[in-house]
Design a protein around this motif. Structure first.
Motif, mmCIF file in Angstrom:
data_model
loop_
_atom_site.group_PDB
_atom_site.id
_atom_site.type_symbol
_atom_site.label_atom_id
_atom_site.label_comp_id
_atom_site.label_asym_id
_atom_site.label_seq_id
_atom_site.Cartn_x
_atom_site.Cartn_y
_atom_site.Cartn_z
ATOM 1 N N TYR A 46 0.843 -1.206 0.000
ATOM 2 C CA TYR A 46 0.000 0.000 0.000
ATOM 3 C C TYR A 46 0.874 1.251 0.000
ATOM 4 O O TYR A 46 0.605 2.216 -0.729
ATOM 5 N N ARG A 47 1.895 1.236 0.804
ATOM 6 C CA ARG A 47 2.767 2.403 0.921
ATOM 7 C C ARG A 47 3.556 2.657 -0.351
ATOM 8 O O ARG A 47 3.885 3.800 -0.675
ATOM 9 N N GLY A 48 3.867 1.605 -1.080
ATOM 10 C CA GLY A 48 4.678 1.745 -2.282
ATOM 11 C C GLY A 48 3.891 1.951 -3.558
ATOM 12 O O GLY A 48 4.478 2.117 -4.632
ATOM 13 N N LEU A 49 2.555 1.953 -3.455
ATOM 14 C CA LEU A 49 1.731 2.071 -4.663
ATOM 15 C C LEU A 49 1.734 3.498 -5.192
ATOM 16 O O LEU A 49 1.501 4.453 -4.447
ATOM 17 N N HIS A 50 1.979 3.631 -6.488
ATOM 18 C CA HIS A 50 1.881 4.921 -7.169
ATOM 19 C C HIS A 50 0.994 4.730 -8.388
ATOM 20 O O HIS A 50 1.204 3.807 -9.196
ATOM 21 N N GLY A 51 -0.001 5.602 -8.519
ATOM 22 C CA GLY A 51 -0.946 5.491 -9.615
ATOM 23 C C GLY A 51 -0.309 5.304 -10.976
ATOM 24 O O GLY A 51 -0.769 4.473 -11.777
ATOM 25 N N PRO A 52 0.755 6.066 -11.316
ATOM 26 C CA PRO A 52 1.363 5.913 -12.639
ATOM 27 C C PRO A 52 1.857 4.495 -12.935
ATOM 28 O O PRO A 52 1.918 4.089 -14.093
ATOM 29 N N ASP A 53 2.192 3.729 -11.883
ATOM 30 C CA ASP A 53 2.644 2.356 -12.112
ATOM 31 C C ASP A 53 1.565 1.532 -12.799
ATOM 32 O O ASP A 53 1.856 0.650 -13.617
ATOM 33 N N LEU A 54 0.313 1.816 -12.463
ATOM 34 C CA LEU A 54 -0.782 1.053 -13.045
ATOM 35 C C LEU A 54 -1.130 1.523 -14.455
ATOM 36 O O LEU A 54 -1.913 0.884 -15.144
ATOM 37 N N GLY A 55 -0.534 2.633 -14.870
ATOM 38 C CA GLY A 55 -0.766 3.111 -16.231
ATOM 39 C C GLY A 55 -0.250 2.151 -17.272
ATOM 40 O O GLY A 55 -0.671 2.178 -18.431
ATOM 41 N N ALA A 56 0.679 1.274 -16.861
ATOM 42 C CA ALA A 56 1.229 0.286 -17.801
ATOM 43 C C ALA A 56 0.233 -0.811 -18.119
ATOM 44 O O ALA A 56 0.426 -1.572 -19.070
#
Length: 273
Positions: free
Chosen positions: A197-207
């Motif tokens: 949870y702490r390491g999640l960044h929205g742009p990562d899911l853009g892939a």
């Protein structure tokens, strides 16, 4: 067995006929590989070889200290590396909760490694992002993220003998004790899980763009995390054979609360008629 990959050591639990088609199973929070115990007999009876992975943060030998090591692209890369270490060019993939997020990313970035995808509870990230934008009720369901990302999360979740964790997992009954005890006796496991949870960044899911592998998405309609809009719009992001299965009266914890139904769906995807 222990699998060394990417400088880490992962616990992988194998079963079923050695010559069976391979299935990689990816768990979510706060569970581990055992969340699939109730569906594995069905998969093995069908002649499938299963590999249930304790993901980073859960395997004792795969717990980087820095939060940045828990961005969602990292466990997706772990899955590829584990397949490599097992000598598998591809596998059917079943993922629940965070494991479903990893599975979506794996199918998007490495479709050649995924024979089929069965995602449970968590929908395609683009569908979820849409629902977060247009449905206040979906945003409200994710309010717990702020707590899980906070410095007090461990203390809160373990207080009173893990009362909050037990409350989360109430629909799976006595099986909740498996995961609560594991985190009480090994607090590093809880921190590892929370670091997702702490390491999640929205742009990562853009892939995670269009999925081109055969896909089943299982949505429990009593899921407290994912509302209907995100479930229905997942179809927009799969350009392959796709099925949405709605489990009526089932909570977020479908692999244990409705194991037979989940096994039926997985087998129908892996071995379509």
């Amino acid at each position: 067995m222990e699998i060394k990959a990417r400088g880490l050591t992962f616990d992988v639990f194998e079963g079923g006929p050695e010559d069976g088609e391979p299935v990689l199973l990816l768990h979510g929070f706060p569970q581990d590989h055992r969340e699939f115990d109730l569906i594995l007999p069905r998969l093995h009876e069908a002649g499938l070889r299963t590999y249930a992975l304790d993901q980073r943060g859960y395997s004792p030998g795969a717990r980087p200290e820095e939060v940045s090591a828990y961005g969602i692209t990292e466990p997706a890369a772990d899955a590829v590396a584990v397949l490599d270490a097992l000598g598998l060019e591809s596998a059917h993939v079943i993922g629940h909760d965070w494991g479903a997020q990893v599975a979506w990313l794996l199918a998007a970035l490495h479709p050649e490694r995924v024979r089929s995808l069965t995602a449970i509870s968590v929908p395609h990230p683009k569908a979820l992002q849409l629902a977060m934008r247009v449905r206040p009720s979906q945003r409200a369901r994710f309010a717990y993220f702020a707590l899980f990302r906070s410095p007090i999360a461990e203390r809160f979740l373990l207080a009173g003998g893990g009362a909050a964790l037990k409350a989360m997992l109430r629909p799976i009954g006595d099986r909740a004790k498996l995961y609560v005890d594991a985190m009480r006796h090994d607090p590093g496991r809880l921190t590892g899980g929370l670091n997702w949870y702490r390491g999640l960044h929205g742009p990562d899911l853009g892939a995670v763009q269009v999925i081109t592998v055969p896909t089943t998405y299982i949505w429990p309609d009593r899921d407290g995390v994912v509302a209907r809009t995100a479930a229905l719009r997942t179809r927009d992001w799969v350009e392959a054979d796709f099925e949405l299965v709605v489990l009526r009266g089932v909570s977020h914890w479908a692999p244990e609360q409705a194991a037979e139904s989940v096994a039926d769906c997985a087998l129908a995807r892996i071995r379509p008629a």
